[in-house]
Design an enzyme around this catalytic site. Structure first.
Site, PDB file in Angstrom:
ATOM      1  N   THR A 184       0.857  -1.168   0.000  1.00  0.00           N
ATOM      2  CA  THR A 184       0.000   0.000   0.000  1.00  0.00           C
ATOM      3  C   THR A 184       0.898   1.224   0.000  1.00  0.00           C
ATOM      4  O   THR A 184       1.890   1.267   0.723  1.00  0.00           O
ATOM      5  CB  THR A 184      -0.962  -0.020   1.213  1.00  0.00           C
ATOM      6  OG1 THR A 184      -1.657   1.207   1.259  1.00  0.00           O
ATOM      7  CG2 THR A 184      -0.257  -0.237   2.538  1.00  0.00           C
ATOM      8  N   GLU A 329      -5.254  -2.982   3.880  1.00  0.00           N
ATOM      9  CA  GLU A 329      -5.038  -3.693   5.148  1.00  0.00           C
ATOM     10  C   GLU A 329      -6.239  -4.544   5.542  1.00  0.00           C
ATOM     11  O   GLU A 329      -6.174  -5.318   6.491  1.00  0.00           O
ATOM     12  CB  GLU A 329      -4.758  -2.676   6.274  1.00  0.00           C
ATOM     13  CG  GLU A 329      -3.408  -1.978   6.182  1.00  0.00           C
ATOM     14  CD  GLU A 329      -3.446  -0.712   5.319  1.00  0.00           C
ATOM     15  OE1 GLU A 329      -4.363  -0.603   4.474  1.00  0.00           O
ATOM     16  OE2 GLU A 329      -2.560   0.137   5.482  1.00  0.00           O
ATOM     17  N   LYS A 437      -9.358  22.112   8.710  1.00  0.00           N
ATOM     18  CA  LYS A 437      -9.552  22.659  10.058  1.00  0.00           C
ATOM     19  C   LYS A 437      -9.718  24.163   9.966  1.00  0.00           C
ATOM     20  O   LYS A 437      -8.758  24.894   9.798  1.00  0.00           O
ATOM     21  CB  LYS A 437      -8.396  22.274  10.958  1.00  0.00           C
ATOM     22  CG  LYS A 437      -8.434  20.779  11.252  1.00  0.00           C
ATOM     23  CD  LYS A 437      -7.092  20.161  11.519  1.00  0.00           C
ATOM     24  CE  LYS A 437      -7.178  18.663  11.404  1.00  0.00           C
ATOM     25  NZ  LYS A 437      -6.471  18.098  10.252  1.00  0.00           N
ATOM     26  N   TRP A 442     -14.242  21.381  11.972  1.00  0.00           N
ATOM     27  CA  TRP A 442     -13.802  20.541  10.874  1.00  0.00           C
ATOM     28  C   TRP A 442     -14.765  20.616   9.697  1.00  0.00           C
ATOM     29  O   TRP A 442     -15.980  20.584   9.875  1.00  0.00           O
ATOM     30  CB  TRP A 442     -13.686  19.076  11.324  1.00  0.00           C
ATOM     31  CG  TRP A 442     -12.489  18.814  12.177  1.00  0.00           C
ATOM     32  CD1 TRP A 442     -11.687  19.752  12.766  1.00  0.00           C
ATOM     33  CD2 TRP A 442     -11.964  17.547  12.542  1.00  0.00           C
ATOM     34  NE1 TRP A 442     -10.695  19.140  13.478  1.00  0.00           N
ATOM     35  CE2 TRP A 442     -10.840  17.787  13.359  1.00  0.00           C
ATOM     36  CE3 TRP A 442     -12.320  16.227  12.261  1.00  0.00           C
ATOM     37  CZ2 TRP A 442     -10.072  16.758  13.896  1.00  0.00           C
ATOM     38  CZ3 TRP A 442     -11.569  15.200  12.787  1.00  0.00           C
ATOM     39  CH2 TRP A 442     -10.448  15.459  13.604  1.00  0.00           C
TER      40      TRP A 442
HETATM   41  P1  AMP Z   1      -6.458   1.499  -0.336  1.00  0.00           P
HETATM   42  O1  AMP Z   1      -5.712   0.820   0.731  1.00  0.00           O
HETATM   43  O2  AMP Z   1      -5.569   2.013  -1.431  1.00  0.00           O
HETATM   44  O3  AMP Z   1      -7.547   0.647  -0.859  1.00  0.00           O
HETATM   45  O4  AMP Z   1      -7.113   2.814   0.282  1.00  0.00           O
HETATM   46  C1  AMP Z   1      -7.969   2.742   1.386  1.00  0.00           C
HETATM   47  C2  AMP Z   1      -8.548   4.109   1.672  1.00  0.00           C
HETATM   48  O5  AMP Z   1      -9.348   4.555   0.590  1.00  0.00           O
HETATM   49  C3  AMP Z   1      -9.485   4.133   2.846  1.00  0.00           C
HETATM   50  O6  AMP Z   1      -8.805   4.190   4.067  1.00  0.00           O
HETATM   51  C4  AMP Z   1     -10.300   5.391   2.570  1.00  0.00           C
HETATM   52  O7  AMP Z   1      -9.619   6.555   2.951  1.00  0.00           O
HETATM   53  C5  AMP Z   1     -10.394   5.379   1.072  1.00  0.00           C
HETATM   54  N1  AMP Z   1     -11.681   4.808   0.655  1.00  0.00           N
HETATM   55  C6  AMP Z   1     -11.951   3.562   0.253  1.00  0.00           C
HETATM   56  N2  AMP Z   1     -13.249   3.431  -0.067  1.00  0.00           N
HETATM   57  C7  AMP Z   1     -13.824   4.633   0.139  1.00  0.00           C
HETATM   58  C8  AMP Z   1     -15.157   5.146   0.003  1.00  0.00           C
HETATM   59  N3  AMP Z   1     -16.156   4.402  -0.461  1.00  0.00           N
HETATM   60  N4  AMP Z   1     -15.365   6.438   0.336  1.00  0.00           N
HETATM   61  C9  AMP Z   1     -14.369   7.222   0.795  1.00  0.00           C
HETATM   62  N5  AMP Z   1     -13.108   6.793   0.933  1.00  0.00           N
HETATM   63  C10 AMP Z   1     -12.831   5.521   0.612  1.00  0.00           C
END
Ligand code: AMP
Length: 539
Positions: A184, A329, A437, A442
């Site tokens: 990641t 994760e 912020k 927020w």
């Molecule tokens: P990744 O590990 O690259 O899949 O990224 C995970 C992150 O993507 C999460 O912790 C969120 O911040 C963001 N994320 C995933 N799905 C969504 C969603 N439906 N809406 C908003 N953020 C999302």
């Protein structure tokens, strides 16, 4: 204990042996990177998976060795999913959109000795090969007659595979054995590896096929546009194989026209991907006056699905959006927002509003929100705090990495800020580091973005907090206009005015021609904050 259940270890190989016996005639369709569409059955695939397992042995791959892939969603990549993990090695899917330095770092960090690669990525490997210290074999995923010329000693997957026997005995091992590895890419530091086990992969797949999750069955024609190098295409290759769904793999064709063609030809009824690919598909459909007749559901995750996108899929294509949230994760499934009696009882507008939430946790995932004091906060739909999760398919540490800062009392801190309402629906407010912020309060950058993108002239937009002399930070709206459309700053602000509270209104709107994205398609807000840091301070 006497009288208990059989002690069968969960394994990824069992998916393909099951499909071969039970869904032998169900199909996998794949757009080949060298051109053309290929189609075969799960029974054909199972044979080639065994040939690939024999090939790995010939290449010297041993138990728990890491084997890298740099490849699109294709049938050959699919075969490696089962051959590598099934034979006891670890499939390391590399995201080709990472910076070359990151790719070098992770291939060396994972100590990959064998790399399977699509032809599109050969130039990249030629450039960085001298820094890949351990790499011994580069196997090109292509037909023999399409093998590229190269300065590297390349070998051809199809040629090698043809020489292998399709008889192979799957080894038995503990279900907690590592099966796949995905890095990641945070915005700082090196990418971090997440190691999935056979057990976590199988139970994640079992959970995700359920009707309250992805609802994958033998009647499903599923097209994962989400790449197989991004959290195992959200586990779809496993879930599809377990259920005998028709699996449609788009190869390198991620543009609107190519995706539409596959959907239309194969009558795909379930699609999965991040919002940016749907923007491209919806714009293509609008331009070409096309309708997605076969599509019933579109799973959108990775970034927030704006209401305008949810509405467009529903009203123009009669397709229901399942908004989902997860992360690398988490294998990645965390929450899903599926149709249920409660949602069905709502008016259309109330339903769209509910659909913008990321949904409820799938069985197997527990979540909570905690405040700055680390204490759990109420699930009232208003209080927001850091979103923490736990469950059997959530990582407990990073691969060969010391950083344990995200784990506390058995919970994993996602780095997201969220609310959870009385009915258990979770809503992502923002990434903790992207929350704006302003004067001690927020502002959710995601909320403002999702409303702004609903303006008919807006193709894509981003909202970031930038330093402000009086309020600490104030929102700045960056807009990409749709081709041939026009909108002014005043019109944009007027559009927002009755939809958000006054103090959330961006102080400035700037029109840009592109926005930076991460390798997984998320807006790169750190770069935007840096580029536009002086907008309000006037330096
Ligand atoms: P990744 O590990 O690259 O899949 O990224 C995970 C992150 O993507 C999460 O912790 C969120 O911040 C963001 N994320 C995933 N799905 C969504 C969603 N439906 N809406 C908003 N953020 C999302």
């Amino acid at each position: 204990m006497h009288g208990l259940m059989m002690d069968m270890q969960l394994s990824i190989a069992s998916f393909i042996t099951h499909a071969e016996k039970v869904h032998s005639r169900a199909r996998i369709v794949s757009r080949k990177p060298e051109g053309g569409i290929f189609s075969y059955t799960y029974a054909d695939a199972a044979k080639r998976v065994r040939q690939a397992a024999n090939l790995l042995k010939k290449l010297g791959v041993k138990h728990q060795d890491r084997v890298a892939t740099l490849a699109w969603n294709t049938h050959r990549h699919y075969e490696l999913y089962f051959a590598v993990s099934g034979s006891g090695a670890i499939l390391h899917t590399v995201n080709p959109r990472l910076f070359p330095e990151q790719i070098i770092y992770i291939l060396n960090h994972a100590e990959d000795e064998v790399l399977f690669v699509d032809i599109q990525f050969i130039p990249l490997i030629e450039k960085i090969k001298s820094q890949l210290l351990l790499l011994k074999h580069i196997v090109v995923l292509v037909d023999k007659e399409k093998m590229p010329q190269s300065t590297l000693p390349l070998v051809c997957y199809e040629e090698l595979l043809a020489a292998e026997s399709d008889r192979y005995e799957w080894p038995q091992f503990d279900e907690n054995t590592a099966a796949t590895l995905c890095y990641t890419s945070g915005t700082t530091g090196h990418p971090k590896g997440v190691l999935y086990s056979h057990r976590s992969t199988v139970i994640h797949a079992m959970g995700s096929v359920s009707l309250d999750a992805l609802g994958i069955s033998s009647a499903t024609v599923v097209l994962p546009v989400v790449p197989m190098f991004h959290v195992n295409a959200w586990g779809v290759p496993y879930a599809a194989t377990a259920s005998g769904a028709t699996l449609v793999l788009p190869g390198a064709g991620m543009d609107g026209a190519s995706i539409f063609e596959l959907i239309d030809n194969e009558k795909a009824n379930l699609l999965l991907g991040v919002p940016t690919v749907w923007l491209a598909l919806l714009q293509y459909c609008e331009r070409e006056k096309k309708t997605l007749h076969s599509v019933q559901e579109v799973v959108i995750g990775g970034s927030a699905a704006p209401m305008s996108m949810i509405r467009e899929f529903q009203e123009k294509h009669n397709a229901f959006v399942i908004h989902a949230w997860g992360m690398t994760e988490m294998s990645p499934m965390g929450t899903l927002n599926t149709m249920n009696p409660h949602m069905a009882s709502l008016s259309q507008e109330e339903r769209y509003k509910l659909q913008t939430k990321q949904g409820r946790p799938i069985y197997g995932v527990e979540l909570r929100i905690v405040g700055a004091d680390g204490l759990p906060m109420p699930h009232d739909g208003k209080s927001f705090g850091r979103l923490q999760v736990r469950g059997p398919w959530i990582a407990k540490s990073y691969y060969k990495h010391e950083d344990r800062s995200a784990w506390e009392d058995g919970w994993f801190d996602t780095g997201d800020v969220a609310t959870v309402d009385e009915n258990g629906y979770m809503n992502i407010v923002d990434r903790a580091k992207d929350v704006i912020k302003s004067g001690g309060e927020w502002i959710s950058s995601i909320d403002v973005e999702n409303i702004a993108v609903g303006h008919p002239a807006v193709a894509e937009c981003a909202v970031v907090g930038v330093p402000h002399p009086k309020w600490d930070e104030r929102p700045l709206l960056l807009v990409i206009k749709k081709p041939g459309q026009d909108v002014t700053k005043e019109q944009m602000l007027e559009f927002l005015a009755d939809k958000i509270v006054k103090w959330w209104m961006p102080d400035e709107v700037l029109f840009v021609t592109e926005l930076p994205h991460t390798p997984t398609g998320k807006l790169l807000k750190r770069d935007l904050r840096e580029t536009f840091k002086d907008v309000y301070t006037g330096h």
